[in-house]
Design an enzyme around this catalytic site. Structure first.
Site, PDB file in Angstrom:
ATOM      1  CG  ASP A 145      -2.156   0.905   0.952  1.00 12.02           C
ATOM      2  OD1 ASP A 145      -3.252   0.378   0.756  1.00 12.02           O
ATOM      3  OD2 ASP A 145      -1.967   2.142   0.899  1.00 12.02           O
TER       4      ASP A 145
ATOM      5  CG  PHE B 267     -18.408 -11.286  -8.474  1.00 14.23           C
ATOM      6  CD1 PHE B 267     -17.438 -12.131  -8.987  1.00 14.23           C
ATOM      7  CD2 PHE B 267     -19.103 -10.469  -9.350  1.00 14.23           C
ATOM      8  CE1 PHE B 267     -17.180 -12.189 -10.353  1.00 14.23           C
ATOM      9  CE2 PHE B 267     -18.862 -10.509 -10.725  1.00 14.23           C
ATOM     10  CZ  PHE B 267     -17.893 -11.374 -11.228  1.00 14.23           C
TER      11      PHE B 267
ATOM     12  CE  LYS C 141     -17.737  -5.506  -9.430  1.00 17.40           C
ATOM     13  NZ  LYS C 141     -18.200  -6.134  -8.180  1.00 17.40           N
TER      14      LYS C 141
ATOM     15  CG  PHE D 282     -29.593  -8.399  -3.892  1.00 17.01           C
ATOM     16  CD1 PHE D 282     -28.986  -9.411  -3.185  1.00 17.01           C
ATOM     17  CD2 PHE D 282     -28.913  -7.198  -4.048  1.00 17.01           C
ATOM     18  CE1 PHE D 282     -27.716  -9.249  -2.662  1.00 17.01           C
ATOM     19  CE2 PHE D 282     -27.635  -7.027  -3.526  1.00 17.01           C
ATOM     20  CZ  PHE D 282     -27.030  -8.063  -2.829  1.00 17.01           C
ATOM     21  CG  LEU D 283     -36.499  -9.783  -4.993  1.00 15.37           C
ATOM     22  CD1 LEU D 283     -37.426 -10.974  -5.274  1.00 15.37           C
ATOM     23  CD2 LEU D 283     -36.788  -8.655  -5.997  1.00 15.37           C
TER      24      LEU D 283
ATOM     25  CB  CYS E 201     -20.181  -1.387  -5.286  1.00 16.55           C
ATOM     26  SG  CYS E 201     -18.644  -1.818  -4.506  1.00 16.55           S
TER      27      CYS E 201
HETATM   28  C1  UDX Z   1     -22.302  -4.999  -4.049  1.00 16.09           C
HETATM   29  C2  UDX Z   1     -22.529  -6.341  -4.723  1.00 16.09           C
HETATM   30  O1  UDX Z   1     -23.494  -7.082  -3.982  1.00 16.09           O
HETATM   31  C3  UDX Z   1     -21.210  -7.125  -4.743  1.00 16.09           C
HETATM   32  O2  UDX Z   1     -21.392  -8.343  -5.442  1.00 16.09           O
HETATM   33  C4  UDX Z   1     -20.162  -6.286  -5.466  1.00 16.09           C
HETATM   34  O3  UDX Z   1     -18.919  -6.947  -5.468  1.00 16.09           O
HETATM   35  C5  UDX Z   1     -19.995  -4.946  -4.764  1.00 16.09           C
HETATM   36  O4  UDX Z   1     -21.259  -4.268  -4.712  1.00 16.09           O
HETATM   37  P1  UDX Z   1     -22.081  -4.091  -1.604  1.00 16.09           P
HETATM   38  O5  UDX Z   1     -22.224  -2.759  -2.270  1.00 16.09           O
HETATM   39  O6  UDX Z   1     -20.972  -4.310  -0.646  1.00 16.09           O
HETATM   40  O7  UDX Z   1     -21.920  -5.263  -2.725  1.00 16.09           O
HETATM   41  O8  UDX Z   1     -23.421  -4.360  -0.792  1.00 16.09           O
HETATM   42  P2  UDX Z   1     -24.824  -5.020  -1.117  1.00 16.09           P
HETATM   43  O9  UDX Z   1     -25.063  -6.064  -0.100  1.00 16.09           O
HETATM   44  O10 UDX Z   1     -24.915  -5.392  -2.542  1.00 16.09           O
HETATM   45  O11 UDX Z   1     -25.844  -3.810  -0.823  1.00 16.09           O
HETATM   46  C6  UDX Z   1     -25.761  -2.643  -1.607  1.00 16.09           C
HETATM   47  C7  UDX Z   1     -26.866  -1.699  -1.132  1.00 16.09           C
HETATM   48  O12 UDX Z   1     -28.146  -2.240  -1.469  1.00 16.09           O
HETATM   49  C8  UDX Z   1     -26.877  -1.477   0.364  1.00 16.09           C
HETATM   50  O13 UDX Z   1     -27.189  -0.124   0.626  1.00 16.09           O
HETATM   51  C9  UDX Z   1     -28.012  -2.381   0.837  1.00 16.09           C
HETATM   52  O14 UDX Z   1     -28.601  -1.916   2.041  1.00 16.09           O
HETATM   53  C10 UDX Z   1     -28.979  -2.253  -0.319  1.00 16.09           C
HETATM   54  N1  UDX Z   1     -29.897  -3.385  -0.468  1.00 16.09           N
HETATM   55  C11 UDX Z   1     -29.385  -4.633  -0.670  1.00 16.09           C
HETATM   56  C12 UDX Z   1     -31.271  -3.155  -0.465  1.00 16.09           C
HETATM   57  O15 UDX Z   1     -31.714  -2.028  -0.286  1.00 16.09           O
HETATM   58  N2  UDX Z   1     -32.123  -4.206  -0.657  1.00 16.09           N
HETATM   59  C13 UDX Z   1     -31.654  -5.470  -0.865  1.00 16.09           C
HETATM   60  O16 UDX Z   1     -32.461  -6.381  -1.024  1.00 16.09           O
HETATM   61  C14 UDX Z   1     -30.246  -5.691  -0.865  1.00 16.09           C
END
Ligand code: UDX
Length: 430
Positions: free
Chosen positions: A30, A152, A204, A249-250, A260
Site C-alpha cells: 500500500d 464479487f 462485473k 435482493f428483493l 459500488c
Molecule cells: C455490491 C454487490 O453485492 C457485490 O457483489 C459487489 O462486489 C460490490 O457491490 P455491496 O455494495 O458491498 O456489494 O453491498 P450489497 O449487499 O450489494 O448492498 C448494496 C446496497 O443495497 C446497500 O445499501 C443495501 O442496504 C442495499 N440493499 C441490498 C437493499 O436495499 N435491498 C436489498 O435487497 C439488498
C-alpha cells in the site's frame, strides 16, 4: 503460489488474507505508509467480520506480509493483483489514474515473466490499456500477461464471499496465464469461468447493475403495494420462490447506496454511451432509487409536519448492515436532509459512528447505546438493516419519546406488532 496484492482496501486486504488463508504466500502493498505500519502491527483499518482474526493468523504463520514498496511486491511474486480504487468522477466516468500509476510502477520493476491481474472494478477495455501501459513503461521488456479477475465481494460479508465464491471469473488474452490463475483459485473449490478480458470486465458491471435493478424493481413494487394495500414483503416472498427470480435482493428499502452500486451504475451508463448505447433501463434504476429516498423523507415530513427543532433519533449510519462503511450511505443522506430542514439528530450505529463523524456536523449527538437514542425524540428512524436493531427495547423507546412515531426504512419490524405497541409506524410498501 507467491502473490502480491497492490492496494489494501476492502477488496485488496480481504483478498490477500483469504489467499494466505488457503496457503498462498502473499505480500500486500500500500502506498499509505501509516496504513502499512498499522497492518504490520496487527491493526485492521476496516471492519469486516472475520478479517482481523484471519489477518493475525496468517501474519503469524508467515504467509501474509505488508510493505510500502511496490518493488518488493513485484520482485517477490509471480502473480500481481491490482486492487486500487477506481473512484467515480462527476460525469459518471471512472478515474483510472491509480490503475495507470500502478501499472507503470509494476512495469518499472518487472525483471521476469509476471501475470498482472486487474481485480479493481474497471470499465470494459481497461485491460487493453493496462497491457499497453506496461509494455510502454517496462524497462526490461520482459514478457507478461494481463488478466481480468473482477471481484464479487459484498461488504460486510467479504470474507465469506471470497472463501466461498459462487464463481471465479478470469479474463485472458492468451492461454499462458490460465494454469497459474487456476492454481491461485483451485483451493477455493468454486467454478472457474475462463473467458476473454472484455467479457470478464463486462460480467462485473452487468452483474452489479442487475443486482441494483432488482432492488429498484422491488422498490417500485413497494410504491404500488402502498397504493393498493398490498404487502411488499409478501410479494417479494411470492415472486422470489420462482427459481428464475430468487428471493435475495428483493428487500424494499429507502434505497441502495455504498461505494459500488451507485458508482458502477453511473460507470456502466457512461461506458454504454461511449459504445453508442443509451442504457435507459439503468437510468430508470437510478431514478427509482432517488425517488425511494424522496418518498421516505416525505413520509417523515408529512407525519411530523414541521421538522425545524424537532428531535429525531436515527438508528443506522452505515450504507448497509455488517459494515462501518458510510460511503454513499442512504442513512447519511437521510441525516443530511433532516438536518437541512432544521431537525436535531441523535444517531447510533454499531460500527460506523467514527466514520460518520467526518460527514455529520458537530451538532449531531452520537449515542453509544442504541436504546438511549429515542430519549426525548419526536420520532425514531431505522436507516440501516442491522439485525441488532430488532432487539431494540421498543417499550422503553415508546416511554422515552415525546410521541411514539417510528419510520422504518428497512422493514425490520412487524406492522401489527408496532401498532399493538401503540406506535405510529410507517415503513416501506406495507
Ligand atoms: C455490491 C454487490 O453485492 C457485490 O457483489 C459487489 O462486489 C460490490 O457491490 P455491496 O455494495 O458491498 O456489494 O453491498 P450489497 O449487499 O450489494 O448492498 C448494496 C446496497 O443495497 C446497500 O445499501 C443495501 O442496504 C442495499 N440493499 C441490498 C437493499 O436495499 N435491498 C436489498 O435487497 C439488498
Amino acid at each position: 503460489m507467491k502473490i502480491t496484492i497492490i492496494g489494501t482496501g476492502y477488496v485488496g486486504l480481504v483478498t490477500g488474507a483469504c489467499f494466505a488463508q488457503v496457503g498462498h504466500k502473499v505480500v500486500c502493498v500500500d502506498s499509505d505508509a501509516a496504513k502499512v505500519k498499522l497492518l504490520q502491527g496487527g491493526g485492521i483499518p476496516i471492519y469486516e467480520p472475520g478479517l482481523e482474526e484471519m489477518v493475525k493468523e496468517n501474519v503469524t504463520a508467515g504467509r501474509l506480509s505488508f510493505t510500502n514498496f511496490i518493488k518488493d511486491g513485484v520482485e517477490k511474486s509471480d502473480v500481481i493483483f491490482i486492487a486500487v480504487p477506481t473512484p467515480p468522477q462527476a460525469d459518471g466516468s471512472v478515474d483510472l489514474s491509480y490503475i495507470e500509476s500502478v501499472a507503470r510502477d509494476i512495469a518499472a520493476h518487472m525483471t521476469s515473466y509476471k501475470i498482472v491481474v486487474d481485480k479493481s472494478t474497471v470499465p470494459v477495455k481497461t485491460g487493453e490499456k493496462v497491457a499497453e501501459t506496461i509494455k510502454r513503461y517496462s524497462k526490461s521488456k520482459v514478457e507478461f500477461d494481463v488478466v481480468s479477475n473482477p471481484e464479487f465481494l459484498r461488504e460486510g460479508f467479504a470474507v465469506d464471499d471470497l472463501m466461498k465464491p459462487d464463481r471465479v471469473v478470469i479474463g485472458v488474452r492468451s492461454q499462458r496465464p490460465v494454469q497459474a490463475m487456476k492454481a491461485v483459485y483451485q483451493p477455493f473449490g468454486s467454478p472457474i469461468i475462463v473467458t476473454d478480458i472484455n467479457s470478464a470486465e463486462l460480467i462485473k458491471h452487468a452483474a452489479n447493475s442487475f443486482l441494483a435493478l432488482k432492488i429498484s424493481y422491488i422498490n417500485a413494487i413497494s410504491v404500488i403495494c402502498e397504493a393498493s394495500g398490498a404487502n411488499v414483503q409478501e410479494v417479494a416472498a411470492g415472486i422470489g420462490m420462482d427459481a428464475r427470480i430468487g428471493r435475495r435482493f428483493l428487500d424494499a428499502s429507502l434505497g441502495f447506496g455504498g461505494s459500488c452500486f451507485p458508482k458502477d451504475l453511473s460507470a456502466f451508463i457512461k461506458i454504454s454511451e461511449t459504445l453508442g448505447y443509451d442504457f435507459g433501463l439503468l437510468k430508470e434504476v437510478q431514478r427509482i432509487n432517488t425517488q425511494q429516498m424522496d418518498r421516505f423523507v416525505k413520509k417523515i415530513t408529512e407525519t411530523l409536519w414541521v421538522l425545524k427543532d424537532k428531535k429525531i433519533g436515527v438508528l443506522g449510519l452505515a450504507f448497509k448492515q455488517n459494515t462501518d462503511d458510510v460511503r454513499m450511505s442512504p442513512a447519511i443522506d437521510l441525516c443530511q436532509r433532516l438536518l437541512k430542514d432544521g431537525a436535531h439528530l441523535r444517531v447510533h450505529d454499531p460500527q460506523a459512528m467514527e466514520k460518520a463523524k467526518a460527514l455529520l456536523p458537530k451538532t449531531v449527538t452520537f449515542v453509544s447505546d442504541m436504546n438511549k437514542v429515542a430519549e426525548g425524540c419526536d420520532a425514531l428512524v431505522i436507516a440501516t438493516e442491522w439485525p441488532v436493531f430488532k432487539q431494540l427495547d421498543l417499550e422503553q423507546a415508546r416511554k422515552s419519546m415525546t410521541h411514539p412515531i417510528l419510520f422504518d426504512g428497512r422493514n425490520l419490524f412487524d406492522v401489527a406488532e408496532m401498532e399493538k405497541l401503540g406506535f405510529i409506524y410507517k415503513s416501506i410498501g406495507r
